[in-house]
Design an enzyme around this catalytic site. Structure first.
Site, PDB file in Angstrom:
ATOM      1  N   HIS A  14       0.870  -1.187   0.000  1.00 40.90           N
ATOM      2  CA  HIS A  14       0.000   0.000   0.000  1.00 40.90           C
ATOM      3  C   HIS A  14       0.903   1.233   0.000  1.00 40.90           C
ATOM      4  O   HIS A  14       2.024   1.190   0.515  1.00 40.90           O
ATOM      5  CB  HIS A  14      -0.823  -0.049   1.291  1.00 40.90           C
ATOM      6  CG  HIS A  14      -1.889   0.984   1.409  1.00 40.90           C
ATOM      7  ND1 HIS A  14      -1.625   2.283   1.790  1.00 40.90           N
ATOM      8  CD2 HIS A  14      -3.233   0.920   1.226  1.00 40.90           C
ATOM      9  CE1 HIS A  14      -2.757   2.963   1.845  1.00 40.90           C
ATOM     10  NE2 HIS A  14      -3.747   2.160   1.498  1.00 40.90           N
ATOM     11  N   LYS A  22     -10.373  -0.530  10.654  1.00 43.57           N
ATOM     12  CA  LYS A  22     -10.540  -1.759   9.866  1.00 43.57           C
ATOM     13  C   LYS A  22     -10.843  -2.954  10.777  1.00 43.57           C
ATOM     14  O   LYS A  22     -11.109  -4.050  10.320  1.00 43.57           O
ATOM     15  CB  LYS A  22      -9.280  -2.038   9.050  1.00 43.57           C
ATOM     16  CG  LYS A  22      -9.005  -0.981   7.964  1.00 43.57           C
ATOM     17  CD  LYS A  22      -7.817  -1.397   7.134  1.00 43.57           C
ATOM     18  CE  LYS A  22      -7.141  -0.233   6.445  1.00 43.57           C
ATOM     19  NZ  LYS A  22      -7.720   0.109   5.144  1.00 43.57           N
ATOM     20  N   ASP A  65       3.287  -4.357   8.322  1.00 44.33           N
ATOM     21  CA  ASP A  65       2.039  -3.622   8.153  1.00 44.33           C
ATOM     22  C   ASP A  65       0.901  -4.634   8.322  1.00 44.33           C
ATOM     23  O   ASP A  65       0.652  -5.449   7.431  1.00 44.33           O
ATOM     24  CB  ASP A  65       2.031  -2.982   6.756  1.00 44.33           C
ATOM     25  CG  ASP A  65       0.713  -2.305   6.431  1.00 44.33           C
ATOM     26  OD1 ASP A  65      -0.223  -2.374   7.245  1.00 44.33           O
ATOM     27  OD2 ASP A  65       0.612  -1.714   5.334  1.00 44.33           O
ATOM     28  N   CYS A 112      -4.804   2.432  -3.660  1.00 51.13           N
ATOM     29  CA  CYS A 112      -3.545   2.921  -3.049  1.00 51.13           C
ATOM     30  C   CYS A 112      -2.409   1.936  -3.254  1.00 51.13           C
ATOM     31  O   CYS A 112      -1.575   1.750  -2.362  1.00 51.13           O
ATOM     32  CB  CYS A 112      -3.724   3.234  -1.565  1.00 51.13           C
ATOM     33  SG  CYS A 112      -4.924   4.517  -1.249  1.00 51.13           S
ATOM     34  N   GLN A 151      -4.259  -5.119   7.179  1.00 47.08           N
ATOM     35  CA  GLN A 151      -5.261  -6.042   6.624  1.00 47.08           C
ATOM     36  C   GLN A 151      -5.170  -7.422   7.284  1.00 47.08           C
ATOM     37  O   GLN A 151      -5.652  -8.404   6.729  1.00 47.08           O
ATOM     38  CB  GLN A 151      -5.069  -6.194   5.107  1.00 47.08           C
ATOM     39  CG  GLN A 151      -5.243  -4.920   4.308  1.00 47.08           C
ATOM     40  CD  GLN A 151      -6.685  -4.417   4.269  1.00 47.08           C
ATOM     41  OE1 GLN A 151      -7.608  -5.086   4.741  1.00 47.08           O
ATOM     42  NE2 GLN A 151      -6.883  -3.238   3.722  1.00 47.08           N
TER      43      GLN A 151
HETATM   44  N1  PMP Z   1      -1.611  -0.732   4.731  1.00 48.21           N
HETATM   45  C1  PMP Z   1      -2.523  -1.482   4.118  1.00 48.21           C
HETATM   46  C2  PMP Z   1      -2.150  -2.855   3.635  1.00 48.21           C
HETATM   47  C3  PMP Z   1      -3.811  -0.981   3.928  1.00 48.21           C
HETATM   48  O1  PMP Z   1      -4.721  -1.713   3.285  1.00 48.21           O
HETATM   49  C4  PMP Z   1      -4.126   0.312   4.386  1.00 48.21           C
HETATM   50  C5  PMP Z   1      -5.508   0.917   4.216  1.00 48.21           C
HETATM   51  N2  PMP Z   1      -6.119   0.671   3.004  1.00 48.21           N
HETATM   52  C6  PMP Z   1      -3.134   1.037   5.029  1.00 48.21           C
HETATM   53  C7  PMP Z   1      -1.892   0.491   5.200  1.00 48.21           C
HETATM   54  C8  PMP Z   1      -3.370   2.410   5.556  1.00 48.21           C
HETATM   55  O2  PMP Z   1      -4.357   2.414   6.510  1.00 48.21           O
HETATM   56  P1  PMP Z   1      -4.889   3.802   7.077  1.00 48.21           P
HETATM   57  O3  PMP Z   1      -5.442   4.551   5.896  1.00 48.21           O
HETATM   58  O4  PMP Z   1      -5.938   3.429   8.054  1.00 48.21           O
HETATM   59  O5  PMP Z   1      -3.727   4.490   7.676  1.00 48.21           O
END
Ligand code: PMP
Length: 418
Positions: free
Chosen positions: A135, A238, A212, A376, A215
């Site tokens: 991401h 999430k 990270d 993203c 997910q």
């Molecule tokens: N890492 C991953 C794998 C994600 O899917 C996301 C959110 N789509 C993020 C980081 C960032 O999360 P946040 O927007 O809540 O900071």
């Protein structure tokens, strides 16, 4: 009391999805006159009543600023806030509550590590190893600190099935690698990475690792003791919790050695114009008033998944995902991105001759919410030769009937547009 009681879990150990759904008021909403089919939990999960109630209850009965007042209300608010930190500690299996830093979201947790941990250690020619499936939140913060120092961000490639190429990953950990950062679960391919193996490869070479888990934590049990990483981030929104609260976990000895990131109230020990000394961890990294109510209510989000059991959640979502793979495979012209051995929650797809945006808009007319675009993850889409895709993602409240509704709508859309 809306908390799911153990009686609501069937004796087979599987999850009573109707009892789960009853806890989510938004699932009764209609969209364009149709029942909502929410298949975008990877972007953000919906909230159970107990989280919503905890937010309002806190504002109605216990609200005050924390760690500052001698009066009863402030102490009550502080206690509720601090309780969540212990809850998160237990949830992750962290050794010490001081290793839990509250931030706004996973993104902010990564930025904190980039600026407070990595930047002071970076020199020209150094490398930060990520993967092609990250991401943007796990790419851009590293690029920002790299650009200040002449370091660079190096991607480890993925295989044609959408898994990290472990040999290439291991090869790219070299003497200039100052940090390895990767996602546990891809937010596009759904790939569940072999994180413990990846952590071991980096640690064997003495390189610190950030995982990270944005997910991951909502889909299966996570135990830091089995992981051996140095940093881990996730977002409460999430995990069925409020938006505005994220968690950074870091090893105490690393956090202790890190300078502050942002300055302000709460993160200091003594302030004078001659100089300022800083508070202990984790407070050193928590400048200013946090999302107090969000943090308090986050304890209910953790309670929600723990009461259901993350094993039971993983089983339920795994069955649904297998059903979705089969159902979507029957839609003419539909291609699922990647075919990893282990997948969680997420299926991204394209349909020949139909723009992903059109898929999303037409599904919406049927009350079905999915994501379209690059999610993203532009470098991953570039690697796959795509500008965009459509993505469905499963939460604990989804049903087989909802997956069938998605497949039926997709067939209708294909029939209309192709
Ligand atoms: N890492 C991953 C794998 C994600 O899917 C996301 C959110 N789509 C993020 C980081 C960032 O999360 P946040 O927007 O809540 O900071």
């Amino acid at each position: 009391m809306n908390a799911l009681q153990p009686a609501a879990i069937a004796t087979t150990g599987s999850l009573d999805v109707e009892a789960v759904r009853a806890q989510f008021p938004i699932l009764a909403t209609r969209v364009h006159g149709r029942p909502l089919v929410y298949l975008d939990s990877a972007a953000s999960a919906q909230k159970p009543q107990r989280v919503i109630d905890a937010l309002t209850r806190f504002y109605e009965r216990d609200y005050a600023n924390i760690h500052r007042g001698v009066y009863e209300l402030s102490q009550r608010a502080s206690e509720l806030h601090d309780r969540t930190r212990r809850r998160v500690q237990a949830f992750l299996g962290a050794a010490d509550w001081r290793e839990i830093v509250f931030v706004r979201n996973a993104t902010e947790g990564i930025n904190l590590v980039a600026y407070a941990f990595l930047l002071p250690r970076l020199a020209a020619g150094d490398e930060i190893l990520v993967t092609e499936m990250e991401h943007h939140a796990n790419i851009v913060p590293w690029q920002l600190v790299a650009s200040r120092t002449g370091a660079r961000v190096v991607p480890a490639p993925i295989t044609p099935t959408g898994e990290v190429d472990l040999d290439a990953f291991a090869e790219r950990i070299g003497p200039r690698t100052k940090l390895v950062a990767f996602t546990w679960v891809s937010n596009v391919l759904g790939t569940v990475n072999p994180v413990a193996d990846m952590v071991a490869l980096a640690r064997r070479r003495g390189v610190p690792v950030l995982v990270d888990a944005a997910q991951a934590v909502q889909h299966f049990p996570v135990d830091l003791r089995a992981l051996d990483a140095d940093f881990l981030v996730f977002s409460m929104h999430k995990l069925y919790g409020p938006s505005g609260v994220g968690v950074l976990w870091g090893r105490a000895e690393l956090l202790e050695a890190m300078p502050p990131w942002q300055g302000g109230g709460d993160m200091i020990e003594r302030v004078s114009f001659a100089g300022t000394t800083f508070n202990d961890i984790p407070f050193r990294f928590e400048a200013g008033t946090p999302d107090i109510a969000g943090i308090v209510a986050s304890a209910e989000a953790i309670g929600f998944v723990e009461d259901l059991g993350l094993e039971a959640i993983a089983r339920h979502e795994g069955e649904l995902l297998a059903h979705a793979e089969a159902a979507l495979a029957g839609v003419p012209g539909l291609r699922i991105l990647g075919s990893p051995r282990r997948r969680a929650s997420v299926l991204a797809f394209t349909i020949d001759g139909v723009h992903p945006q059109d898929i999303g808009m037409l599904l919406d007319l049927d009350g079905i919410a999915i994501r379209t675009g690059h999610h993203c993850a532009m470098p991953l889409h570039a690697r796959l030769g795509l500008a965009a895709s459509a993505r469905m993602s499963i939460g604990v409240y989804n049903t087989h009937a909802e997956i069938d509704a998605l497949a039926t709508s997709l067939r209708r859309i294909v029939g209309m547009l192709r």
